[in-house]
Write an enzyme that holds these catalytic residues in place. Structure first.
Site, PDB file in Angstrom:
ATOM      1  CE  LYS A  82      -4.340   1.185   0.119  1.00 60.48           C
ATOM      2  NZ  LYS A  82      -5.463   0.447  -0.467  1.00 60.48           N
ATOM      3  N   GLY A 179     -21.988   5.652   3.512  1.00 60.19           N
ATOM      4  CA  GLY A 179     -21.078   6.148   2.473  1.00 60.19           C
ATOM      5  C   GLY A 179     -21.603   5.843   1.086  1.00 60.19           C
TER       6      GLY A 179
HETATM    7  P1  NAD Z   1     -15.153   7.115  -2.018  1.00 63.34           P
HETATM    8  O1  NAD Z   1     -14.196   8.120  -1.486  1.00 63.34           O
HETATM    9  O2  NAD Z   1     -15.639   7.202  -3.409  1.00 63.34           O
HETATM   10  O3  NAD Z   1     -16.455   7.037  -1.076  1.00 63.34           O
HETATM   11  C1  NAD Z   1     -16.445   7.119   0.298  1.00 63.34           C
HETATM   12  C2  NAD Z   1     -17.681   7.937   0.667  1.00 63.34           C
HETATM   13  O4  NAD Z   1     -17.895   7.812   2.071  1.00 63.34           O
HETATM   14  C3  NAD Z   1     -17.540   9.418   0.364  1.00 63.34           C
HETATM   15  O5  NAD Z   1     -18.647   9.845  -0.405  1.00 63.34           O
HETATM   16  C4  NAD Z   1     -17.504  10.070   1.744  1.00 63.34           C
HETATM   17  O6  NAD Z   1     -18.082  11.359   1.762  1.00 63.34           O
HETATM   18  C5  NAD Z   1     -18.307   9.085   2.560  1.00 63.34           C
HETATM   19  N1  NAD Z   1     -18.049   9.110   3.992  1.00 63.34           N
HETATM   20  C6  NAD Z   1     -16.872   9.259   4.641  1.00 63.34           C
HETATM   21  N2  NAD Z   1     -17.037   9.160   5.956  1.00 63.34           N
HETATM   22  C7  NAD Z   1     -18.358   8.933   6.165  1.00 63.34           C
HETATM   23  C8  NAD Z   1     -19.153   8.720   7.318  1.00 63.34           C
HETATM   24  N3  NAD Z   1     -18.627   8.724   8.546  1.00 63.34           N
HETATM   25  N4  NAD Z   1     -20.475   8.514   7.159  1.00 63.34           N
HETATM   26  C9  NAD Z   1     -21.027   8.504   5.927  1.00 63.34           C
HETATM   27  N5  NAD Z   1     -20.327   8.693   4.801  1.00 63.34           N
HETATM   28  C10 NAD Z   1     -19.006   8.903   4.912  1.00 63.34           C
HETATM   29  O7  NAD Z   1     -14.450   5.700  -1.737  1.00 63.34           O
HETATM   30  P2  NAD Z   1     -14.828   4.288  -2.374  1.00 63.34           P
HETATM   31  O8  NAD Z   1     -13.930   4.035  -3.522  1.00 63.34           O
HETATM   32  O9  NAD Z   1     -16.301   4.186  -2.545  1.00 63.34           O
HETATM   33  O10 NAD Z   1     -14.351   3.319  -1.199  1.00 63.34           O
HETATM   34  C11 NAD Z   1     -15.128   3.171  -0.036  1.00 63.34           C
HETATM   35  C12 NAD Z   1     -14.426   2.210   0.907  1.00 63.34           C
HETATM   36  O11 NAD Z   1     -14.226   0.969   0.247  1.00 63.34           O
HETATM   37  C13 NAD Z   1     -13.042   2.671   1.372  1.00 63.34           C
HETATM   38  O12 NAD Z   1     -12.830   2.218   2.689  1.00 63.34           O
HETATM   39  C14 NAD Z   1     -12.103   1.928   0.434  1.00 63.34           C
HETATM   40  O13 NAD Z   1     -10.830   1.712   1.017  1.00 63.34           O
HETATM   41  C15 NAD Z   1     -12.844   0.626   0.274  1.00 63.34           C
HETATM   42  N6  NAD Z   1     -12.516  -0.074  -0.959  1.00 63.34           N
HETATM   43  C16 NAD Z   1     -12.752   0.497  -2.167  1.00 63.34           C
HETATM   44  C17 NAD Z   1     -12.438  -0.189  -3.315  1.00 63.34           C
HETATM   45  C18 NAD Z   1     -12.734   0.385  -4.662  1.00 63.34           C
HETATM   46  O14 NAD Z   1     -12.669  -0.356  -5.648  1.00 63.34           O
HETATM   47  N7  NAD Z   1     -13.084   1.655  -4.765  1.00 63.34           N
HETATM   48  C19 NAD Z   1     -11.856  -1.461  -3.236  1.00 63.34           C
HETATM   49  C20 NAD Z   1     -11.656  -2.046  -1.987  1.00 63.34           C
HETATM   50  C21 NAD Z   1     -11.983  -1.337  -0.847  1.00 63.34           C
END
Ligand code: NAD
Length: 349
Positions: A82, A179
């Site tokens: 990472k 989220g």
């Molecule tokens: P993103 O940044 O697009 O979305 C995260 C959303 O969560 C944002 O809209 C943010 O405003 C919201 N948020 C943050 N804190 C919050 C809270 N306390 N309450 C409500 N909403 C809140 O990120 P993503 O790509 O959708 O990823 C989301 C999670 O999934 C992360 O933890 C990421 O590490 C994990 N993840 C993502 C992927 C991927 O392919 N994008 C893959 C594996 C894991």
């Protein structure tokens, strides 16, 4: 207290942690390689406004180790890594990401990188100016990564419902999504299409309203999501959200979401199990983007998202069946299996 980095590396089996600094662009961060015993480590780039470098280092260690677990359980012949960057207002973003590209290039294929929170197509394009060991977000790349994650989480959630009730029965289900970002929105869209009731908490008001205008989701106040009576609580924001204070508030039967490192500690998975709540381990069901990226880099395949989702559901069912047979928390079962596979790869078992 500061992280004792060498102790932490020894305890958790890390190979290498590189501290990143570039005066010209303001780049500060860490690159962790937890395991490259099979030749390569994979891990995205997280850019976040960490309070200090200790918090960033801790996150880097947790996330890279979780990537190894994710790779091991997904049956991918790669390990975890990472890259985390300390965000700040004066960071020269394109310059910093180009500098990251130089660092990744110097690792000569031992570390492949891609998107994560704070790093999207524009940032990846800057990295790609300097190295090919990065996921191309454009048409020459593996395809939409977050879609693969959302589909994997969705199919994992469906498999958990079948495991508990023998059926999905979407029209009778309420799912609370925390989220509505890339993954949360993709999950909500799949649930709504099948007739489930979706309640969603999103701290970014503009984002919440945009998604609610497009999909039939009911917005709820952020921080009330833990108290909602529902079938599934789906954390799709940041990690570290299930701990002593939030866990007791949950009124769901299943926790299954896309966020990494949802449990603050493994014992919080035990607490869920004691409360009769089934936890679909995050590193099992959120592996969609990783699977898509790795299959593309190693085999040149553009794997369809539904096939990725089925693969994830298959792994999850094995974990849930074993957990039920042994009356143990699924997160413990999954972690043990991942660690024993990694030990075998390293010739330690
Ligand atoms: P993103 O940044 O697009 O979305 C995260 C959303 O969560 C944002 O809209 C943010 O405003 C919201 N948020 C943050 N804190 C919050 C809270 N306390 N309450 C409500 N909403 C809140 O990120 P993503 O790509 O959708 O990823 C989301 C999670 O999934 C992360 O933890 C990421 O590490 C994990 N993840 C993502 C992927 C991927 O392919 N994008 C893959 C594996 C894991």
């Amino acid at each position: 207290m500061g992280v004792h980095i060498l102790d932490a590396m020894a305890r958790e089996g890390f190979e290498e942690v590189i501290a990143l600094h570039d005066r010209a662009t303001g780049l500060r961060g860490f690159l962790g390689i937890h395991d490259s015993s099979r030749g390569r480590a994979f891990g995205g780039i997280r850019r976040w406004s960490y309070l200090d470098e200790d918090q960033a280092l801790r996150d880097c260690l947790r996330l890279s180790r979780a990537m190894s677990h994710k790779c091991a359980l997904a049956g991918l012949a790669v390990g975890g890594g990472k890259l985390v960057l300390l965000d700040r207002p004066d960071l020269d973003l394109p310059g910093a990401y180009r500098a990251v590209g130089d660092i990744v290039e110097r690792l000569a294929g031992r570390f492949y990188t891609g998107p994560d929170v704070g790093t999207g197509p524009d940032e990846l394009a800057a990295v790609a100016e300097r190295t090919t060991f990065v996921t191309d977000p454009g048409p020459r790349g593996p395809g939409e990564l977050s879609e693969a994650t959302a589909e994997g989480v969705f199919q994992g959630l469906a498999a958990t419902l079948r495991h508990l009730d023998g059926e999905e029965d979407w029209k009778q289900r309420t799912v609370v999504v925390q989220g509505l970002g890339e993954v949360g929105r993709g999950l909500a869209q799949r649930l709504v299409t099948r007739g489930a009731r979706v309640l969603a908490a999103e701290v970014d008001v503009a984002r919440a309203e945009a998604v609610a205008a497009e999909l039939d989701v009911e917005l709820i106040d952020p921080a009330t999501e833990y108290d909602q009576r529902c079938d599934v609580f789906a954390p799709c924001a940041l990690g570290g959200i299930l701990h002593d204070l939030t866990l007791t508030r949950l009124r769901c039967r299943i926790v299954a979401g896309g966020a990494n490192n949802v449990l603050v500690r493994p014992l919080h998975g035990d607490r869920l199990h004691e409360r009769g709540i089934v936890y679909a381990p995050d590193f099992v069901i959120n592996a969609g983007a990783l699977i898509r990226g790795v299959l593309f880099h190693l085999e040149g395949r553009r794997e369809p998202v539904t096939a990725i989702g089925e693969r994830i559901a298959g792994v999850l069912v094995e974990v849930l069946d074993r957990a039920r047979a042994e009356d143990r928390p699924p997160a413990r079962v999954a972690l043990e299996e991942a660690e024993s596979r990694i030990a075998r790869w390293r010739g330690e078992a």
